[in-house]
Motif scaffolding. Structure first.
Motif, short mmCIF file in Angstrom:
data_model
loop_
_atom_site.label_atom_id
_atom_site.label_comp_id
_atom_site.label_asym_id
_atom_site.label_seq_id
_atom_site.Cartn_x
_atom_site.Cartn_y
_atom_site.Cartn_z
N ALA A 16 0.68 -1.21 -0.14
CA ALA A 16 -0.07 -0.21 -0.09
C ALA A 16 1.01 1.32 -0.10
CB ALA A 16 -1.01 0.15 1.28
N GLY A 17 2.20 1.17 -0.07
CA GLY A 17 3.10 2.36 -0.22
C GLY A 17 3.50 2.95 1.03
N PRO A 18 4.32 3.77 1.16
CA PRO A 18 4.63 4.28 2.59
C PRO A 18 3.43 4.94 3.44
CG PRO A 18 5.25 5.92 0.79
CD PRO A 18 4.53 4.61 0.12
N GLY A 19 3.71 5.08 4.39
CA GLY A 19 2.55 5.80 5.42
C GLY A 19 1.88 4.81 6.53
N GLU A 20 0.92 4.96 7.27
CA GLU A 20 0.51 4.08 8.34
C GLU A 20 0.05 2.87 7.68
OE1 GLU A 20 -1.07 5.61 11.79
OE2 GLU A 20 0.90 6.07 11.44
N PRO A 21 -0.15 1.54 8.63
CA PRO A 21 -0.79 0.58 7.97
C PRO A 21 -2.12 0.58 7.60
CG PRO A 21 0.33 0.03 10.04
CD PRO A 21 0.25 1.57 9.85
N LYS A 22 -2.65 -0.07 6.56
CA LYS A 22 -3.68 0.38 5.93
C LYS A 22 -5.06 0.63 6.89
CE LYS A 22 -3.67 -3.47 3.40
NZ LYS A 22 -4.06 -4.50 2.28
N PRO A 23 -5.23 -0.45 7.99
CA PRO A 23 -6.38 -0.30 8.99
C PRO A 23 -6.39 1.20 9.65
CG PRO A 23 -5.42 -2.16 9.49
CD PRO A 23 -4.56 -1.51 8.37
N TRP A 24 -5.15 1.64 9.56
CA TRP A 24 -5.03 3.22 10.48
C TRP A 24 -4.82 4.29 9.78
CZ3 TRP A 24 -6.30 2.47 15.29
CH2 TRP A 24 -6.31 1.04 15.77
N VAL A 32 -9.74 3.36 8.70
CA VAL A 32 -10.26 2.38 7.84
C VAL A 32 -10.87 1.42 8.75
CG1 VAL A 32 -9.79 0.52 6.19
CG2 VAL A 32 -8.84 2.71 5.90
N LEU A 33 -10.47 1.20 9.71
CA LEU A 33 -10.80 0.15 10.79
C LEU A 33 -12.04 0.28 11.14
CD1 LEU A 33 -10.51 -2.59 12.51
CD2 LEU A 33 -9.23 -1.22 13.92
N ALA A 34 -12.22 1.56 11.54
CA ALA A 34 -13.60 1.94 12.13
C ALA A 34 -14.85 1.71 11.32
CB ALA A 34 -13.63 3.40 12.57
N TRP A 35 -14.69 1.51 10.06
CA TRP A 35 -15.79 1.62 9.15
C TRP A 35 -16.24 0.11 9.17
CZ3 TRP A 35 -17.50 5.14 5.18
CH2 TRP A 35 -17.01 6.44 5.45
N SER A 36 -15.67 -0.96 8.94
CA SER A 36 -16.32 -2.13 9.01
C SER A 36 -16.66 -2.47 10.43
CB SER A 36 -15.51 -3.09 8.24
OG SER A 36 -13.98 -3.06 9.00
N ALA A 37 -15.94 -2.11 11.48
CA ALA A 37 -16.05 -2.38 12.92
C ALA A 37 -17.53 -1.93 13.31
CB ALA A 37 -15.07 -1.90 13.87
N ARG A 38 -17.88 -0.70 12.90
CA ARG A 38 -19.19 -0.08 13.12
C ARG A 38 -20.33 -0.91 12.33
NH1 ARG A 38 -18.56 6.45 13.44
NH2 ARG A 38 -16.61 6.59 14.69
N ALA A 39 -19.88 -1.21 11.17
CA ALA A 39 -20.98 -1.92 10.12
C ALA A 39 -21.13 -3.21 10.91
CB ALA A 39 -20.10 -2.21 8.81
N LEU A 40 -20.08 -3.91 11.45
CA LEU A 40 -20.62 -5.33 11.94
C LEU A 40 -21.22 -5.11 13.24
CD1 LEU A 40 -17.28 -7.13 10.93
CD2 LEU A 40 -19.56 -7.89 10.44
N ARG A 56 -0.66 -1.40 18.65
CA ARG A 56 -2.03 -0.85 17.94
C ARG A 56 -3.09 -1.15 18.98
NH1 ARG A 56 -1.22 3.34 14.16
NH2 ARG A 56 0.84 2.66 12.99
N MET A 57 -2.91 -2.01 19.97
CA MET A 57 -3.91 -2.49 20.68
C MET A 57 -4.82 -1.60 21.57
SD MET A 57 -2.55 -6.28 21.66
CE MET A 57 -4.01 -6.92 22.49
N GLU A 58 -3.94 -0.62 22.11
CA GLU A 58 -4.61 0.32 22.81
C GLU A 58 -5.27 1.45 21.95
OE1 GLU A 58 -4.35 0.08 26.14
OE2 GLU A 58 -5.86 1.30 25.97
N ALA A 59 -4.57 1.59 20.94
CA ALA A 59 -5.20 2.43 19.97
C ALA A 59 -6.81 2.02 19.24
CB ALA A 59 -4.50 2.83 18.64
N ARG A 61 -8.77 -0.03 21.14
CA ARG A 61 -9.54 -0.02 22.22
C ARG A 61 -10.13 1.48 22.19
NH1 ARG A 61 -5.57 -2.90 25.21
NH2 ARG A 61 -6.07 -5.13 25.13
N THR A 62 -9.36 2.31 21.99
CA THR A 62 -9.73 3.88 22.02
C THR A 62 -10.74 4.14 20.83
OG1 THR A 62 -7.68 4.39 23.26
CG2 THR A 62 -9.09 6.15 22.08
N LEU A 63 -10.19 3.67 19.74
CA LEU A 63 -10.87 4.06 18.47
C LEU A 63 -12.42 3.44 18.62
CD1 LEU A 63 -11.28 5.29 15.77
CD2 LEU A 63 -10.46 2.71 14.81
N LEU A 64 -12.75 2.17 19.11
CA LEU A 64 -13.77 1.33 19.18
C LEU A 64 -14.51 1.43 20.19
CD1 LEU A 64 -12.30 -1.43 16.78
CD2 LEU A 64 -13.63 0.50 16.08
N ALA A 65 -14.02 2.12 21.24
CA ALA A 65 -14.66 2.22 22.71
C ALA A 65 -16.29 2.26 22.41
CB ALA A 65 -14.17 3.21 23.61
N GLY A 66 -16.93 1.46 23.23
CA GLY A 66 -18.42 1.79 23.30
C GLY A 66 -19.17 0.61 22.29
#
Ligand code: MG
Length: 381
Positions: A16-24, A32-40, A56-59, A61-66
């Motif tokens: 995917a080129g330089p930068g953050e890993p795709k889910p982030w 990116v990760l938040a989209w399918s997590a919320r859909a499911l 990334r585990m703490e991130a 948990r924070t992103l998907l809290a709730g």
């Protein structure tokens, strides 16, 4: 039917080129990760295991809290190890369906989830997939041969299986690293249904995929309408301002500003389309600053408010109601003036005129009436 889900978000994203890993990476304002997590989660997942890298585990948990039933799990060096780690973190009956999904497929619609779950009733597993529409070639810079596409499908995710059966199939698997869970279940003799997937479920893989995803994620826009009405009384004078144009006349409109009823009606129509009150709230007549002010100031203010909200004008339609002066000779100049004040194309501005055939206050030439309708486009609320 209850179900659980595993989202795999632990890959290295090497293509995917330089930068953050795709889910982030950011997609439409969230990772990116938040989209399918919320859909499911919105589709009713009882448990949602998100498998990511240790850092990334703490991130996550924070992103998907709730999100109900969320568990964040550390992944492995291979995709299959990450899926197995996610399965191990789930509970519930072994026959409960589990949906395995790639975080890199953000545009997961509830209809696809429902189709995959429904297909499980008549099969040992079900995956989202699309038939191959293109001709297929084998080659290495040049064609070596053609491949018959008949009966070929592109496997997507989610892929759904009873959790216990999938765990058992992984334990029995002795082949090389599988590219998906269906391959592991096939090897165990499972009958797996192909369920219509979704072209938008493409996997973010190459750098250019992100540009396409961004265009899909862009917030939808909506059309809104507003109307504006204004009237001013005729008095003594030698000319009148209408729609930003000075017209010689044997009278004048009386008002606090330049009494340009046309621009006032247009201003109120734009404010109305935005739900932003009326011209009197923005420019109180009690405020001496606006005495004698050219009404272009008011219309330009409404245009600037719209621009600040990311909106644009689709059309303006104004009707002037008066016996005199004749509007037709000035119509094009008025359209140009309004378009110029707002910085829009003149084709979006309509100016019409009518009389009331001597009836009412406009007919008796006590006053002039202006009525406007505005259509604007705004980011969807
Ligand atoms: Mg007015």
């Amino acid at each position: 039917m209850t179900f659980s889900a595993v989202i795999v978000a632990a890959g290295a994203s090497l293509r995917a080129g330089p930068g953050e890993p795709k889910p982030w990476r950011d997609l439409g304002g969230r990772p990116v990760l938040a989209w399918s997590a919320r859909a499911l989660s919105a589709a009713g997942a009882r448990r949602l295991a998100v498998v990511t890298t240790a850092d990334r585990m703490e991130a996550a948990r924070t992103l998907l809290a709730g999100l109900p039933g969320l568990v964040v799990v550390e992944g492995g060096a291979l995709r299959s190890l990450s899926v197995r780690a996610g399965l191990a973190a789930l509970d519930g009956a072994p026959e409960e369906p589990v949906l395995i999904h790639d975080a890199a497929r953000p545009f997961l619609e509830s209809a696809v989830i429902a189709r995959v779950l429904a297909a499980l009733k008549g099969a040992d597993g079900a995956i989202a997939a699309l038939p191959v529409p293109d001709s297929l070639k084998r080659g290495d810079g040049q064609i070596i041969g053609s491949v018959d596409r008949e009966g070929l499908w592109r496997a997507q995710t989610p892929q759904a299986f009873p959790r216990g059966a999938l765990l058992a199939a992984f334990q029995a698997w002795s082949g090389p690293e599988p590219t998906d869970e269906a391959a592991v279940m096939e090897a165990a003799g499972a009958r797996i249904a192909l369920v219509p997937g979704d072209p938008r479920l493409f996997k973010l893989t190459w750098p250019e995929d992100f540009a396409m995803a961004e265009s899909l994620a862009r917030p939808a826009r909506e059309v809104r309408m507003g109307q504006g009405i204004d009237a001013h009384r005729w008095g003594p004078g030698d000319g009148v301002w209408l729609c930003g144009v000075r017209i010689p006349h044997d009278g004048a409109l009386i008002g606090h500003s330049d009494a340009d009823a046309g621009l006032h009606a247009l201003t109120d129509a734009l404010l109305g389309a935005m739900g932003e009150g009326d011209i009197g709230q923005h420019f109180p007549p009690s405020d001496l600053r606006w005495k004698g002010e050219p009404s272009a100031t008011f219309l330009a203010h409404a245009g600037a408010l719209l621009a600040a909200r990311g909106g644009r004008i689709l059309s303006l339609d104004l009707t002037l109601v008066c016996e005199r002066p004749k509007v037709a000779p000035y119509r094009e100049a008025m359209r140009q003036a309004v378009a110029g004040i707002l910085g829009i194309d003149v084709s979006r501005v309509s100016i019409k005129a009518t009389t009331t055939e001597g009836m009412g206050y406009t007919g008796r030439q006590e006053g002039l009436l202006a009525q406007a309708v505005a259509a604007v486009e705004l980011p969807a609320a």
